[in-house]
Scaffold this motif. Structure first.
Motif, PDB file in Angstrom:
ATOM      1  N   ALA A   1       8.217  -1.897 -12.367  1.00 45.97           N
ATOM      2  CA  ALA A   1       7.361  -2.244 -11.231  1.00 45.97           C
ATOM      3  C   ALA A   1       8.163  -2.144  -9.945  1.00 45.97           C
ATOM      4  O   ALA A   1       9.381  -2.367  -9.961  1.00 45.97           O
ATOM      5  CB  ALA A   1       6.804  -3.657 -11.375  1.00 45.97           C
ATOM      6  N   VAL A   2       7.500  -1.802  -8.856  1.00 43.10           N
ATOM      7  CA  VAL A   2       8.175  -1.639  -7.565  1.00 43.10           C
ATOM      8  C   VAL A   2       7.373  -2.316  -6.470  1.00 43.10           C
ATOM      9  O   VAL A   2       6.149  -2.178  -6.415  1.00 43.10           O
ATOM     10  CB  VAL A   2       8.342  -0.134  -7.222  1.00 43.10           C
ATOM     11  CG1 VAL A   2       8.665   0.077  -5.750  1.00 43.10           C
ATOM     12  CG2 VAL A   2       9.418   0.496  -8.087  1.00 43.10           C
ATOM     13  N   SER A   3       8.068  -3.016  -5.571  1.00 42.67           N
ATOM     14  CA  SER A   3       7.433  -3.552  -4.370  1.00 42.67           C
ATOM     15  C   SER A   3       7.935  -2.771  -3.175  1.00 42.67           C
ATOM     16  O   SER A   3       9.135  -2.551  -3.033  1.00 42.67           O
ATOM     17  CB  SER A   3       7.793  -5.027  -4.175  1.00 42.67           C
ATOM     18  OG  SER A   3       7.515  -5.417  -2.843  1.00 42.67           O
TER      19      SER A   3
ATOM     20  N   PRO B   1       2.288  -8.492  -0.947  1.00 46.20           N
ATOM     21  CA  PRO B   1       1.370  -7.965  -1.959  1.00 46.20           C
ATOM     22  C   PRO B   1       1.876  -6.664  -2.579  1.00 46.20           C
ATOM     23  O   PRO B   1       2.646  -5.932  -1.966  1.00 46.20           O
ATOM     24  CB  PRO B   1       0.110  -7.680  -1.137  1.00 46.20           C
ATOM     25  CG  PRO B   1       0.623  -7.305   0.212  1.00 46.20           C
ATOM     26  CD  PRO B   1       1.944  -8.012   0.399  1.00 46.20           C
ATOM     27  N   LEU B   2       1.442  -6.381  -3.801  1.00 48.61           N
ATOM     28  CA  LEU B   2       1.687  -5.069  -4.392  1.00 48.61           C
ATOM     29  C   LEU B   2       0.398  -4.278  -4.284  1.00 48.61           C
ATOM     30  O   LEU B   2      -0.675  -4.853  -4.112  1.00 48.61           O
ATOM     31  CB  LEU B   2       2.039  -5.194  -5.880  1.00 48.61           C
ATOM     32  CG  LEU B   2       3.355  -5.844  -6.270  1.00 48.61           C
ATOM     33  CD1 LEU B   2       3.630  -5.584  -7.744  1.00 48.61           C
ATOM     34  CD2 LEU B   2       4.502  -5.305  -5.453  1.00 48.61           C
ATOM     35  N   VAL B   3       0.527  -2.957  -4.402  1.00 47.33           N
ATOM     36  CA  VAL B   3      -0.681  -2.125  -4.391  1.00 47.33           C
ATOM     37  C   VAL B   3      -1.036  -1.774  -5.825  1.00 47.33           C
ATOM     38  O   VAL B   3      -0.179  -1.372  -6.605  1.00 47.33           O
ATOM     39  CB  VAL B   3      -0.442  -0.828  -3.593  1.00 47.33           C
ATOM     40  CG1 VAL B   3      -1.695   0.035  -3.604  1.00 47.33           C
ATOM     41  CG2 VAL B   3      -0.052  -1.164  -2.166  1.00 47.33           C
ATOM     42  N   GLY B   4      -2.279  -1.961  -6.179  1.00 51.70           N
ATOM     43  CA  GLY B   4      -2.707  -1.641  -7.533  1.00 51.70           C
ATOM     44  C   GLY B   4      -4.124  -1.114  -7.536  1.00 51.70           C
ATOM     45  O   GLY B   4      -4.786  -1.033  -6.486  1.00 51.70           O
ATOM     46  N   ILE B   5      -4.580  -0.775  -8.714  1.00 50.93           N
ATOM     47  CA  ILE B   5      -5.960  -0.310  -8.853  1.00 50.93           C
ATOM     48  C   ILE B   5      -6.845  -1.521  -9.055  1.00 50.93           C
ATOM     49  O   ILE B   5      -6.701  -2.250 -10.035  1.00 50.93           O
ATOM     50  CB  ILE B   5      -6.077   0.684 -10.028  1.00 50.93           C
ATOM     51  CG1 ILE B   5      -5.277   1.951  -9.682  1.00 50.93           C
ATOM     52  CG2 ILE B   5      -7.525   1.014 -10.320  1.00 50.93           C
ATOM     53  CD1 ILE B   5      -5.218   2.967 -10.802  1.00 50.93           C
ATOM     54  N   ILE B   6      -7.736  -1.744  -8.105  1.00 49.76           N
ATOM     55  CA  ILE B   6      -8.616  -2.917  -8.153  1.00 49.76           C
ATOM     56  C   ILE B   6      -9.838  -2.637  -9.013  1.00 49.76           C
ATOM     57  O   ILE B   6     -10.303  -3.477  -9.747  1.00 49.76           O
ATOM     58  CB  ILE B   6      -9.079  -3.287  -6.721  1.00 49.76           C
ATOM     59  CG1 ILE B   6      -7.892  -3.485  -5.804  1.00 49.76           C
ATOM     60  CG2 ILE B   6      -9.951  -4.514  -6.731  1.00 49.76           C
ATOM     61  CD1 ILE B   6      -7.187  -4.784  -5.974  1.00 49.76           C
TER      62      ILE B   6
ATOM     63  N   GLY C   1      -6.123  -1.437  -3.990  1.00 45.81           N
ATOM     64  CA  GLY C   1      -6.117  -2.637  -3.164  1.00 45.81           C
ATOM     65  C   GLY C   1      -4.838  -3.419  -3.385  1.00 45.81           C
ATOM     66  O   GLY C   1      -3.924  -2.964  -4.075  1.00 45.81           O
ATOM     67  N   PHE C   2      -4.760  -4.600  -2.774  1.00 45.37           N
ATOM     68  CA  PHE C   2      -3.574  -5.439  -2.881  1.00 45.37           C
ATOM     69  C   PHE C   2      -3.774  -6.515  -3.926  1.00 45.37           C
ATOM     70  O   PHE C   2      -4.878  -7.007  -4.116  1.00 45.37           O
ATOM     71  CB  PHE C   2      -3.285  -6.114  -1.531  1.00 45.37           C
ATOM     72  CG  PHE C   2      -2.886  -5.156  -0.461  1.00 45.37           C
ATOM     73  CD1 PHE C   2      -3.721  -4.925   0.625  1.00 45.37           C
ATOM     74  CD2 PHE C   2      -1.689  -4.476  -0.537  1.00 45.37           C
ATOM     75  CE1 PHE C   2      -3.343  -4.039   1.623  1.00 45.37           C
ATOM     76  CE2 PHE C   2      -1.308  -3.586   0.462  1.00 45.37           C
ATOM     77  CZ  PHE C   2      -2.151  -3.364   1.540  1.00 45.37           C
ATOM     78  N   PHE C   3      -2.689  -6.899  -4.575  1.00 41.95           N
ATOM     79  CA  PHE C   3      -2.775  -8.055  -5.463  1.00 41.95           C
ATOM     80  C   PHE C   3      -1.465  -8.821  -5.411  1.00 41.95           C
ATOM     81  O   PHE C   3      -0.436  -8.297  -4.994  1.00 41.95           O
ATOM     82  CB  PHE C   3      -3.096  -7.623  -6.901  1.00 41.95           C
ATOM     83  CG  PHE C   3      -1.991  -6.892  -7.589  1.00 41.95           C
ATOM     84  CD1 PHE C   3      -1.830  -5.527  -7.428  1.00 41.95           C
ATOM     85  CD2 PHE C   3      -1.109  -7.571  -8.435  1.00 41.95           C
ATOM     86  CE1 PHE C   3      -0.809  -4.842  -8.074  1.00 41.95           C
ATOM     87  CE2 PHE C   3      -0.083  -6.897  -9.080  1.00 41.95           C
ATOM     88  CZ  PHE C   3       0.064  -5.534  -8.904  1.00 41.95           C
ATOM     89  N   LYS C   4      -1.552 -10.070  -5.812  1.00 40.48           N
ATOM     90  CA  LYS C   4      -0.368 -10.919  -5.803  1.00 40.48           C
ATOM     91  C   LYS C   4       0.143 -11.067  -7.222  1.00 40.48           C
ATOM     92  O   LYS C   4      -0.598 -11.505  -8.096  1.00 40.48           O
ATOM     93  CB  LYS C   4      -0.736 -12.290  -5.229  1.00 40.48           C
ATOM     94  CG  LYS C   4       0.428 -13.250  -5.173  1.00 40.48           C
ATOM     95  CD  LYS C   4       0.034 -14.551  -4.470  1.00 40.48           C
ATOM     96  CE  LYS C   4       1.203 -15.542  -4.504  1.00 40.48           C
ATOM     97  NZ  LYS C   4       0.972 -16.698  -3.657  1.00 40.48           N
ATOM     98  N   PRO C   5       1.409 -10.685  -7.487  1.00 38.82           N
ATOM     99  CA  PRO C   5       1.938 -10.858  -8.846  1.00 38.82           C
ATOM    100  C   PRO C   5       1.845 -12.325  -9.265  1.00 38.82           C
ATOM    101  O   PRO C   5       2.019 -13.223  -8.453  1.00 38.82           O
ATOM    102  CB  PRO C   5       3.391 -10.406  -8.725  1.00 38.82           C
ATOM    103  CG  PRO C   5       3.415  -9.512  -7.547  1.00 38.82           C
ATOM    104  CD  PRO C   5       2.397 -10.065  -6.598  1.00 38.82           C
TER     105      PRO C   5
END
Lengths: 130, 487, 450
Positions: B124-126, B294-299, B311-315
């Motif tokens: 994983a990368v931020s 936030p990280l970027v992921g597939i919402i 979108g953004f999500f919080k680990p």
């Protein structure tokens, strides 16, 4: 490199002039040479303050380095060198004279036992090389 | 003649930029809140253009010449990066716009996360951290969070090799750890015996730069990482030297748990005279939940017809936010552009030629300079900038004399474990001709040091200013211009 | 792609170092892990890459097409053409950090001018060469305060009306500081509380009080009493500012504040999805040695010529290492340059005018929106260019509609607190004409009636 014979020394390059229960403290010629041109000297303890062995009492900066003096003794600060803050370069030119920081009245004579003699300090400096 | 400051160029009444007129009825401003004096200089547009153009001509830059700066990776900054970063769809996007309206940005960030994962092997990368130092700090916080999550509160120590960049111990202290220094051995590797001695259940982790700041790939890298892991600690990799490893080895494969990358080094984004940089952080699977938000992921997953919604999500166990908004987006666009152009093969060539260039230069310079570690280097190497027979000449003098030959000096006085260190990193974008010219200059200076040392002591002679009085600067401390008072 | 070597040159170089292939250079890498097969696309030409990336940019609906009423920490101001044209000079943007001052006088003098401008703007004595952004500058202010009191004071009082990202960043930055307390902005506090409501919590353990000025909601308060009370308790006080507002409102230095932080994005730096931006940090001379980040000072060379150098470097990580107060290495060099050019262009009169334009247009907008049925504005407290609108419907619903009609609506304050459901934070800058404000009001009526 100068090391006055009648002073005592610490491994962290402070000198102490012992006058009974009152000590005067500064940093050695070795230290000022190592730090090179000093640009800042901040005395952290005020006149009348009680300091414990190990307390931070001086912060000094040169262009290329930064150093702290932690008190080698516990005691009461009798006097501080008022002019050192505005003329830190005096520490370079006259480390054992006008480059003094504090006069402290010690509360624990045993603190003095661990200090080095001039001879021992000279040997110590030799082992460190540069 | 020195260039006057904007305060000295100021002339009362001048405005360099015309604003539109008021088109709304005016209301009063509360007097008790109104500003009194506004002491800003007043210049016309042409004054501003001339002043800063003249200032720019006083600078050395990659566009002008070679920077053999170890640990900085001063490679060429591609012009196309400047075009893509400025595309209006990017530069006019507000960070808080509804995500549906910035899918281009989010896709770019997501893709960059994926590419950096692939290049380095991390799970994983931020992209959040604004610079390498901030990336390091994040790495330390992640290590801290990991141990606290396991309720292991006694791990207060981080081990740092004595060759480490100053940001390493600084970052660990900021994160609340104590630093223990580890010496290097005679071959420039981490001293394994010393490491084993201090490695116990109080150690949270080791900060490792590999290749290290001597430019050497640690010959015992797997053993070192194993020792730390066995003791229950984590290994942080300082990614400043990633330019040697692209397509050669993936740090995560070696067992590194967390690492930052410097986009302004390895990935060609410009240094800007001191910033902005960007320091994304990669982590292993075990640490992914701790990354900053936030990280970027597939919402929302897409299908054949509709693309996914990013979108953004919080680990889940995030260490929290480390800056406002979403990272240095303009810098991310540049890195994305660069990787797009290079592709898989291009990236590997970067490292191959970076390492070739460094070894070539090292070979030419060891003729007249002491090379403390004589083995194949990676993308950089360190020389001693001092000779036993002429102790009066220091690395500083060599550095200043190089400027007379129109070269920027190498990094000096770092790493601390080499006497009068000169750290040299050519990067892959320099040609053989440039390297030959640089080597020639360095060898000439070595001769001058012996035959005409004054040339070095008084250098530089051909620059806009000569050696500056740094003691005076610190003692007098003038860090602000004061306006000329009107009478 | 950017590698100049020919096959012949490579051969000659390999021969010189006694190797026969590039692979030989990597023998030290454990064989098991050497040469991984990376699942990455093939490289593309510049033309192809530009087309691909252009498509991504086109997939956005940004403020080049939308009229922007969204603020909340990033503002759509106009960037004069001169700023970017100077920033594109390779002598500036491809230059390294100015550690070798003799060949970096351009960068160094520009930073010195930047420091001076921000010091004047904020009314403070000294300023550093910048931090990453406003949030990290605020965190560094807390750390400066901590070291100023040598760790003896460990409470940090944050107003809930400080930008949420700033407060979150401070919490992350201070998590390693044992025994510290961060208070004032607990979830049960009223997000709209005034700076004065912090006063009862200031005590002998408070290291720093932090408020925003104008605050996150655009409000301007007279901070003199808060400053007085903070100093009476021996605490430091910091404010986070919007630099454009400082063209009009009293400088924090005039009020006696100890540290000023803020985000310099409004000073000629594009929105760019929130980064890179610019962290402002200015303070009193007395605190300068506890300040992190680079500082440029004036001096002379051997020939008596004026020049500039990085100074007080003994504070920084490359010398103090684990004893440094912060690990910061880069500043936001190029962005500080942008701000310097911007402020040089605007000057005294221009900054005042742009500040007034924002103020007046925002007040016109507030007045007119307040007249619309179903909408109301909180106008009991003076505001700069942002204000809260209570709306008849949910903000996300309204904003979806507005986007389809060419407007980027304000920030949904429900994100901050459930008590602010259906409240929108609207920002107005000099870019928005009266016609656009009127049209915006029309659209608000439309969506309210849908």
């Amino acid at each position: 490199m100068k090391i006055p014979a009648d002073f005592r020394y610490t491994e962290t390059d402070e000198w102490l002039k012992v006058d009974g229960k009152i000590i005067t403290i500064g940093i050695t010629d070795y230290a000022q040479n190592h730090l090179s041109d000093l640009v800042y000297c901040g005395l952290r303890a005020e006149k009348g303050a009680i300091v414990a062995k190990g307390d931070l009492i001086v912060e000094i900066d040169s262009v290329k380095a930064s150093a702290e003096v932690n008190s080698p003794v516990s005691g009461k600060v009798l006097d501080i060198n008022q002019s050192i803050a505005s003329t830190p370069e005096v520490i370079n030119t006259d480390p054992y004279g006008n480059g003094w920081f504090y006069k402290i009245e010690i509360t624990n004579p045993a603190d003095l036992e661990k200090l080095m003699s001039a001879e021992d300090y000279e040997k110590y400096c030799e082992t460190r090389g540069n | 003649m020195s260039e006057p400051t904007i305060f000295e160029l100021s002339s009362p009444g001048r405005v360099g930029f015309q604003l539109p007129e008021f088109d709304v009825p005016k209301v009063d401003f509360p007097q008790n809140l109104l500003r009194g004096n506004l002491d800003l200089p007043e210049l016309s547009e042409i004054d501003v253009v001339r002043h800063f153009t003249r200032l720019s001509s006083l600078n050395y830059s990659i566009d002008k010449g070679f920077y053999p700066l170890g640990s900085c990776t001063m490679k060429y900054n591609p012009r196309i990066n400047e075009v893509t970063a400025r595309l209006p769809g990017f530069s006019f996007s507000h960070p808080l716009q509804p995500i549906k309206t910035v899918q281009g940005n989010l896709f770019l960030m997501f893709q960059l996360q994926e590419w950096l994962k692939e290049i380095t092997g991390f799970a994983a990368v931020s992209l959040q951290p604004a610079a390498g130092a901030q990336g390091e700090f994040v790495g330390c916080l992640i290590i801290r969070a990991y141990h606290q999550d396991r309720k292991d509160y006694k791990r207060k120590i981080i081990l740092v090799p004595d060759s480490a960049h100053g940001t390493n111990p600084a970052s660990t202290t900021m994160a609340g750890f104590d630093v223990v220094n580890i010496p290097s051995d005679k071959r420039g590797n981490v001293d394994i015996a010393a490491l084993k001695l201090v490695c116990n259940e109080n150690v949270a982790g080791l900060m490792l730069t590999n290749p290290n700041t001597l430019g050497l790939f640690d010959e015992n890298i797997l053993e070192i990482i194993n020792i730390i892991h066995k003791a229950g600690g984590l290994v942080y990799g300082d990614g400043a030297n990633l330019n040697a490893l692209l397509g050669i080895v993936r740090p995560a494969d070696l067992g590194i748990d967390v690492m930052h990358f410097n986009l302004h080094k390895t990935f060609s984004t410009p240094h800007g005279g001191g910033g902005p940089g960007s320091g994304p952080v990669g982590v292993s699977k075990e640490l992914a939940d701790f990354l900053p938000e936030p990280l970027v992921g597939i919402i929302e997953k897409g299908d054949d017809e509709i693309p996914p919604l990013y979108g953004f999500f919080k680990p889940f166990k995030s260490i929290g936010r480390i800056k406002s908004f979403h990272g240095q987006f303009g810098i991310l666009v540049r890195a994305f552009t660069y990787i797009s152009m290079l592709g898989k093969d291009g990236l590997r060539q970067v490292s191959e030629y970076a390492v070739l260039n460094a070894n070539y230069l090292m070979h030419k310079l060891k003729e007249k300079y002491t090379l403390p570690y004589d083995r194949t280097c990676m993308h950089e190497f360190v020389l001693e900038g001092i000779w036993n027979d002429i102790p009066d000449i220091h690395a500083l003098d060599i550095a200043k004399r190089l400027m007379d030959y129109d070269f920027h000096p190498p990094t000096n006085y770092f790493p601390l474990i080499v006497k009068e260190a000169l750290m040299i990193e050519p990067t892959e974008t320099e040609s053989k001709q440039t390297l030959d010219r640089f080597a020639e200059a360095m060898l000439k200076i070595a001769d001058e040091a012996h035959t005409n040392p004054q040339l070095l002591h008084e250098a530089p002679h051909h620059t806009p200013v000569s050696r500056l009085d740094e003691v005076k600067a610190a003692r007098d401390l003038v860090i602000c211009c004061w306006p000329v008072k009107d009478n | 792609m950017f590698i100049p070597h020919t096959d012949d040159e490579r051969k000659v170089m390999l021969e010189t170092i006694g190797k026969t292939s590039l692979e030989e250079l990597f023998n030290v890498v454990p064989q098991k892990y050497r040469y991984p097969n990376l699942d990455l696309p093939v490289g593309l030409s510049e033309m192809e890459v530009l087309e691909q990336i252009q498509d991504l940019a086109d997939a956005n609906d940004a403020c080049d097409n939308l009229v922007c009423f969204l603020g909340a920490g990033a503002y759509d101001h106009y960037t004069p053409a001169v700023v970017d044209s100077l920033l594109r000079r390779g002598e500036f943007f491809t230059a390294y950090t100015p550690y070798q001052p003799e060949i970096s006088q351009g960068t160094l003098q520009a930073i010195f001018e930047y420091q001076s401008l921000i010091a004047h703007l904020t009314g403070m004595e000294v300023c550093n060469a910048s931090h990453y952004d406003g949030a990290t500058a605020a965190a560094e202010a807390c750390i400066t305060a901590y070291h100023h009191f040598q760790g003896k004071r460990k409470t940090f009082l944050l107003s809930p009306a400080v930008h949420p990202d700033y407060r979150a960043t401070i919490r992350t930055y201070l998590c390693g500081f044992e025994g510290k307390l961060i208070q004032g902005d607990e979830p049960n506090q009223d997000p709209l509380s005034t700076p004065e409501s912090l006063i009862p919590s200031i005590d002998g353990n408070t290291a720093l009080v932090l408020v925003q000025y104008p605050d996150f909601f655009g409000r301007i308060f007279d901070l003199s009493n808060l400053v007085k009370k903070a100093h009476e308790a021996g605490s430091l006080i910091a404010v986070a500012v919007n630099p454009i507002a400082l063209g009009l409102i009293k400088a924090p230095g005039e009020i006696g504040v100890d540290i000023v932080v803020g985000d310099g994005q409004p000073l000629g730096i594009p929105l760019s999805f929130g980064g890179p931006t610019l962290g402002l940090f200015a303070t009193r001379k007395e605190l300068i040695r506890k300040v992190s980040g680079r500082i440029v000072g004036e001096t002379m060379d051997a020939q008596g010529r004026r020049g500039y150098v990085l100074t007080l470097t003994a504070r920084e990580q490359h010398i103090r290492r684990e004893k440094s107060t912060s690990n910061i290495c880069t500043n936001q060099g190029l962005m500080a340059l942008a701000a310097t050019i911007y402020l040089s262009l605007l000057g005294k009169q221009g900054l005042r005018k742009i500040s007034e334009l924002c103020y007046q247009k925002a007040h016109y907008a507030a007045q007119n929106i307040g007249k619309l049925r179903g909408f109301s504005i909180k106008t009991d407290i003076p505001f700069f260019n942002e204000f809260i609108v209570k709306c008849p419907k949910s903000i996300s619903l309204m904003n979806n509609f507005l986007i389809d009609h060419g407007f980027l609506g304000g920030y949904d304050l429900a994100t901050i607190s459930p008590t602010l459901e259906n409240h929108m934070l609207v920002a107005v800058t000099e870019k928005i004409s009266k016609e656009m404000i009127d049209l915006f009001c029309e659209k608000l009526v439309e969506v309210a009636n849908e």
